[in-house]
Design an enzyme around this catalytic site. Structure first.
Site, PDB file in Angstrom:
ATOM      1  CB  ALA A 140      -1.058  -0.318   0.971  1.00  0.00           C
ATOM      2  N   PRO A 144      -4.718   8.035  -2.741  1.00  0.00           N
ATOM      3  CG  PRO A 144      -6.367   8.216  -2.227  1.00  0.00           C
ATOM      4  CD  PRO A 144      -5.466   8.583  -1.555  1.00  0.00           C
ATOM      5  CB  SER A 148       3.751   9.380 -10.953  1.00  0.00           C
ATOM      6  OG  SER A 148       2.536   8.407 -11.479  1.00  0.00           O
ATOM      7  CD  GLU A 381       4.428  -3.704  -9.766  1.00  0.00           C
ATOM      8  OE1 GLU A 381       5.477  -3.978  -9.221  1.00  0.00           O
ATOM      9  OE2 GLU A 381       3.290  -4.878  -9.300  1.00  0.00           O
TER      10      GLU A 381
END
Ligand SMILES: Cc1cc2nc3c(=O)[nH]c(=O)nc-3n(C[C@H](O)[C@H](O)[C@H](O)COP(=O)(O)OP(=O)(O)OC[C@H]3O[C@@H](n4cnc5c(N)ncnc54)[C@H](O)[C@@H]3O)c2cc1C
Length: 403
Positions: A140, A144, A148, A381
Site C-alpha cells: 500500500a 488518492p 507517481s 509498478e
C-alpha cells in the site's frame, strides 16, 4: 561475463508441465473470473493444488531454490531463481493473467519485507508464505493524490508507547481487503520528505483498518480486487516498522522493491502479448483458405514481426532477471524492460484482436479480455513514462550498460 539463460533439463521439463497446466487452468478460469470479479477460495485451492510446482516463493520474488529446497532449480553453478521466476510468471500469464495473480505470494508485499525487514521480520512474514500461513500480501504505497510522486505521500505514523499509530488513506491496493497483511508506507514527519517514510506491517483485521471500497471497479485484471484502504488510529507493535526505524532510506528501499518487481511485471505483459498473438495466429490459420495468397503473406509477415518484438521484450526481461541472480545492479535494466515492453505488448494484443476482426472483439475469445488486462501493465509498478525518465537519468549519469 557469460550471460547464461539456460535452464537445466529437469527444470525445462518442469516448465513445460507448468505451461500445460497454465493453459488448462488459466484458460478455463479466465472468462468466469473476469465476469464474477474473482474466484471462490475452493476453486482457488483446487487450481493451485494441481500446479506441478510450488511457484509461490518465485512469485514472491525471493527465490525458490534456497527457500523451498528445490535444488534442482539451478542454472549452471548458481541459483537462477529470478530467471526461473520471470519464466514462470510469463507462462502463467500466458494461460491467463488472472492465474498469475491467484498464486500464493503474488504481489510485492513479501519482497518488500525481504528487502527492508530485519532477519526476524523476514522469517516471520516472508517465511509465513513459504509455510502456507499467509497467502496474499498487499503493498500500500499509492494514495488518492500521490501515485507517481509517492514521495509526497501523507499517510502518517507516530510512536506511542511500545507501538505505532497509523492514519491515512491508500487506494488501488491489489489484493487489499483480502491480504493477510499489508505493507503500508507512511511518513513519520512530512517535513523530512522521502527521508521520513517508513514501511509498516499491518495484519489484516487490525482494529482501525477498513476498506471503504474493497473492490475498485476497473477495466481489466478484474478477477483481482483493488482496494481503497482507510487507516484510522491503527495500532501496530514496535517491531512492525520494517527494518531499523532510525534508518532514513526506507522510501529508497521501497523503490528498490518496486525495481525488483519490474522484470516480473514485464513478464506478465510478455505472457499476455504472446497469448493473444498465438490465439490470433491459430484463428487466422484455420481460415487460411479464405485469404488471397498476397494477403496471407502480409499476415505472416505481421505475425513474424510481432513474434520478434515479443522475443526482444523477453530478452530484456531475462537480462534484468539474470542481473538480479548474478548480484549485479538491475534497476535500469528492469525499468528499460518495462518501459519498452508494456506498450509493445499492448500494441500486439490490439493488433491480434484486429487480425481476428469482430471475433477478436467478441467474448467468444479471450483476446478482448487480454486487451483490457494488458493496459494495466504500463501503469502499475511505476508508470511507463516514469520508467523512461529513470532510464534517461541512469544513462545521463552512468552511461550505457556493460556486462
Ligand atoms: C490494476 C492496478 C493495480 C494497482 N496495484 C497497486 C498496488 O498494489 N499498490 C500500490 O501502491 N499501487 C497500485 N496501483 C497504483 C499504481 O502504482 C499507480 O496507478 C501508478 O503509480 C500511477 O500513479 P497514478 O495513478 O496516481 O497516476 P499519476 O502519477 O497521476 O500519473 C498520471 C500520468 O502522468 C504521468 N506522469 C506523472 N508524473 C510524471 C512525470 N514527472 N513525468 C512524466 N509523466 C508523468 C504518468 O506516467 C501517467 O501517465 C495499481 C494500479 C492499477 C491500475
Amino acid at each position: 561475463v557469460t550471460v547464461d539463460f539456460q535452464l537445466t533439463e529437469d527444470t525445462r521439463s518442469l516448465m513445460s508441465d507448468v505451461r500445460d497446466w497454465a493453459l488448462t487452468e488459466g484458460r478455463a478460469m479466465a472468462r468466469r473470473s473476469d465476469r464474477e470479479l474473482g474466484v471462490s477460495p475452493e476453486m482457488r485451492d483446487k487450481i493451485l493444488q494441481s500446479c506441478p510446482m510450488d511457484v509461490s516463493p518465485l512469485m514472491a520474488g525471493h527465490g525458490a531454490p534456497d527457500r523451498s529446497g528445490n535444488k534442482e532449480f539451478v542454472i549452471g553453478e548458481r541459483d537462477g531463481s529470478h530467471i526461473l521466476g520471470v519464466g514462470v510468471t510469463e507462462l502463467t500469464a500466458y494461460g491467463d493473467v488472472g492465474l498469475t495473480m491467484l498464486m500464493r505470494g503474488s504481489g510485492i508485499g513479501s519482497s518488500v519485507v525481504e528487502l527492508l525487514g530485519t532477519p526476524e521480520q523476514s522469517e516471520r512474514w516472508v517465511g509465513g508464505i513459504d509455510r502456507g500461513e499467509f497467502s496474499k500480501t498487499g503493498f500500500a504505497l499509492t494514495e488518492p493524490d500521490h501515485g507517481s510522486d509517492a514521495a509526497g505521500l501523507t499517510s502518517n505514523a507516530r510512536r506511542q508507547g511500545e507501538g505505532w499509530i497509523l492514519n491515512g488513506r491508500k487506494n488501488m491496493c491489489s489484493h487489499g481487503a483480502e491480504a493477510d497483511y499489508l505493507i503500508v508506507f507512511a511518513t513519520l514527519d512530512p517535513a523530512l520528505g522521502h527521508r521520513g517514510i517508513r514501511g509498516f506491517i499491518v495484519p489484516g483485521g487490525t482494529a482501525g483498518l477498513s476498506f471503504p471500497k474493497p473492490y475498485e471497479p476497473k477495466m481489466g485484471i478484474r478477477s483481482t480486487p483493488t482496494a481503497e484502504i482507510l487507516l484510522e488510529d491503527v495500532v501496530v507493535p514496535f517491531d512492525h516498522c520494517l527494518g531499523d526505524p532510525e534508518r532514513t532510506d526506507g522510501f529508497g528501499q521501497a523503490m528498490a522493491a518496486l525495481g525488483s518487481a519490474r522484470p516480473y511485471a514485464t513478464a506478465f505483459a510478455v505472457g499476455v502479448g504472446q497469448a493473444a498473438l498465438d490465439v490470433a495466429r491459430d484463428f487466422v490459420g484455420a481460415e487460411r483458405s479464405v485469404f488471397a495468397p498476397r494477403r496471407w503473406e502480409r499476415i505472416e509477415e505481421s505475425v513474424h514481426r510481432m513474434n520478434a518484438a515479443l522475443e526482444r521484450c523477453r530478452l530484456l526481461v531475462r537480462s534484468a532477471a539474470w542481473r538480479m541472480d548474478a548480484g549485479l545492479p538491475y534497476g535500469r535494466e528492469g525499468s528499460q524492460a518495462k518501459a519498452y515492453s508494456c506498450p509493445v505488448a499492448e500494441r500486439i494484443v490490439a493488433r491480434s484482436l484486429l487480425l481476428m476482426g469482430a471475433e477478436g472483439y467478441s467474448e467468444r475469445n479471450l483476446v478482448e479480455k487480454w486487451y483490457r488486462d494488458v493496459k494495466t501493465m504500463d501503469i502499475w509498478e511505476g508508470a511507463g513514462n516514469i520508467q523512461k525518465l529513470v532510464v534517461g537519468r541512469h544513462l545521463a549519469t552512468s552511461g550505457p550498460t556493460t556486462i
